[in-house]
Design an enzyme around this catalytic site. Structure first.
Site, PDB file in Angstrom:
ATOM      1  N   VAL A  68       0.686  -1.377   0.084  1.00  0.00           N
ATOM      2  CA  VAL A  68       0.273  -0.078   0.143  1.00  0.00           C
ATOM      3  C   VAL A  68       0.928   1.238   0.122  1.00  0.00           C
ATOM      4  O   VAL A  68       2.197   1.151   0.389  1.00  0.00           O
ATOM      5  CB  VAL A  68      -1.026   0.236   1.340  1.00  0.00           C
ATOM      6  CG1 VAL A  68      -1.917  -1.150   1.220  1.00  0.00           C
ATOM      7  CG2 VAL A  68      -0.188   0.103   2.660  1.00  0.00           C
ATOM      8  N   SER A  69       0.497   2.410  -0.447  1.00  0.00           N
ATOM      9  CA  SER A  69       1.118   3.523  -0.552  1.00  0.00           C
ATOM     10  C   SER A  69       1.445   4.320   0.761  1.00  0.00           C
ATOM     11  O   SER A  69       2.704   4.860   0.903  1.00  0.00           O
ATOM     12  CB  SER A  69       0.556   4.267  -1.664  1.00  0.00           C
ATOM     13  OG  SER A  69       0.498   3.949  -2.889  1.00  0.00           O
ATOM     14  N   THR A  70       0.398   4.110   1.567  1.00  0.00           N
ATOM     15  CA  THR A  70       0.668   5.285   2.803  1.00  0.00           C
ATOM     16  C   THR A  70       0.546   4.309   4.121  1.00  0.00           C
ATOM     17  O   THR A  70      -0.303   3.366   3.856  1.00  0.00           O
ATOM     18  CB  THR A  70      -0.479   6.316   2.543  1.00  0.00           C
ATOM     19  OG1 THR A  70      -1.845   5.821   2.720  1.00  0.00           O
ATOM     20  CG2 THR A  70      -0.327   7.041   1.610  1.00  0.00           C
ATOM     21  N   GLN A  73      -3.293   3.955   4.849  1.00  0.00           N
ATOM     22  CA  GLN A  73      -3.941   2.699   4.292  1.00  0.00           C
ATOM     23  C   GLN A  73      -3.624   1.379   4.981  1.00  0.00           C
ATOM     24  O   GLN A  73      -4.587   0.582   5.397  1.00  0.00           O
ATOM     25  CB  GLN A  73      -3.777   2.643   2.853  1.00  0.00           C
ATOM     26  CG  GLN A  73      -4.038   3.564   1.843  1.00  0.00           C
ATOM     27  CD  GLN A  73      -3.408   3.564   0.660  1.00  0.00           C
ATOM     28  OE1 GLN A  73      -2.080   3.126   0.384  1.00  0.00           O
ATOM     29  NE2 GLN A  73      -4.257   3.812  -0.559  1.00  0.00           N
ATOM     30  N   GLU A 171      -3.791   7.067  -5.533  1.00  0.00           N
ATOM     31  CA  GLU A 171      -2.453   6.733  -5.468  1.00  0.00           C
ATOM     32  C   GLU A 171      -1.572   7.174  -6.752  1.00  0.00           C
ATOM     33  O   GLU A 171      -0.408   7.610  -6.506  1.00  0.00           O
ATOM     34  CB  GLU A 171      -2.241   5.237  -5.485  1.00  0.00           C
ATOM     35  CG  GLU A 171      -3.041   4.687  -4.272  1.00  0.00           C
ATOM     36  CD  GLU A 171      -2.580   3.114  -3.809  1.00  0.00           C
ATOM     37  OE1 GLU A 171      -1.488   2.678  -4.770  1.00  0.00           O
ATOM     38  OE2 GLU A 171      -3.071   2.236  -3.198  1.00  0.00           O
TER      39      GLU A 171
END
Length: 219
Positions: A68-70, A73, A171
């Site tokens: 996941v990017s963050t 998340q 994203e």
């Protein structure tokens, strides 16, 4: 001779320490016992076990990779849910999970620890299939190069989902912002880079607002 504790040996093999205890009972692995009774495992013994094929019970060995990017998340459970979907796919298809790797980072980040481990195990010939949910989980750009490298190492990539999640566009916007900021900062300096980034944000907001208005008018 290097000796590993049971926790480090389990991490090396990508399994739970209890698996090593069970394999010892079955005679699959023989640890070194210290005077105090603690188990220690030599790298030679671990490599012998990996190469013997006894751990897979004839089933194909796979690696799972989720991203996941963050952190937001990840905290929301997106990472765990993604991983569980891959585990379920592996179980349903009779695969043996060799290892699971995760990253909380942008798809543009080339220094992801999880991805580095995916490539390292492939280069060591320790699995035959890599399971991911979407292609952009592995890389936002340059996916084809990673796929080619893994194929050269005898690893097939399995993508289990056809439709990307609804938040994939957000994203992508973050990744585009990162690209714009990096290059504008190099061209105009840090302060100029921030101004370009702010302008880019405003442009995206305007486009999203226009698309929303267009959609509402069509409805």
């Amino acid at each position: 001779m290097e000796l590993l504790t049971i926790s480090k040996a389990a991490k090396k093999l990508g399994v739970h320490p209890n698996s090593l205890r069970n394999w010892e009972k079955r005679g699959l692995i023989k640890p070194v016992r210290l005077p105090g009774g603690q188990r220690r495992y030599s790298m030679d013994e671990l490599n012998r076990l990996l190469q013997s094929g006894q751990l897979t019970d004839g089933r194909e060995t796979v690696v799972l990779y989720v991203r996941v990017s963050t952190k937001k998340q990840a905290d929301a459970g997106n990472l765990d849910r993604q991983n569980e979907r891959l585990r379920q796919y592996a179980r349903e298809n009779g695969f043996t999970i060799r290892a699971e790797f995760t990253d909380v980072a942008s798809g543009l980040n080339q220094k992801r620890r999880g991805l580095a481990n995916v490539l390292k195990l492939a280069e060591q010939g320790e699995y035959k299939k890599l399971i991911i949910e979407y292609t952009d989980r592995l890389a936002r750009f340059g996916y084809e190069y990673i796929e080619r490298h893994l194929r050269y190492r005898g690893v097939e990539i399995i993508v289990i989902a056809e439709k990307e999640p609804e938040d994939v566009n957000s994203e992508l916007v973050r990744d585009l912002l990162a690209i714009v900021t990096t290059f504008s900062a190099r061209l105009y300096g840090a302060r100029g880079g921030r101004r370009v980034r702010q302008g880019f944000r405003e442009l995206i907001v305007g486009v999203e607002r226009d698309e929303k208005a267009k959609k509402e008018s069509n409805d």
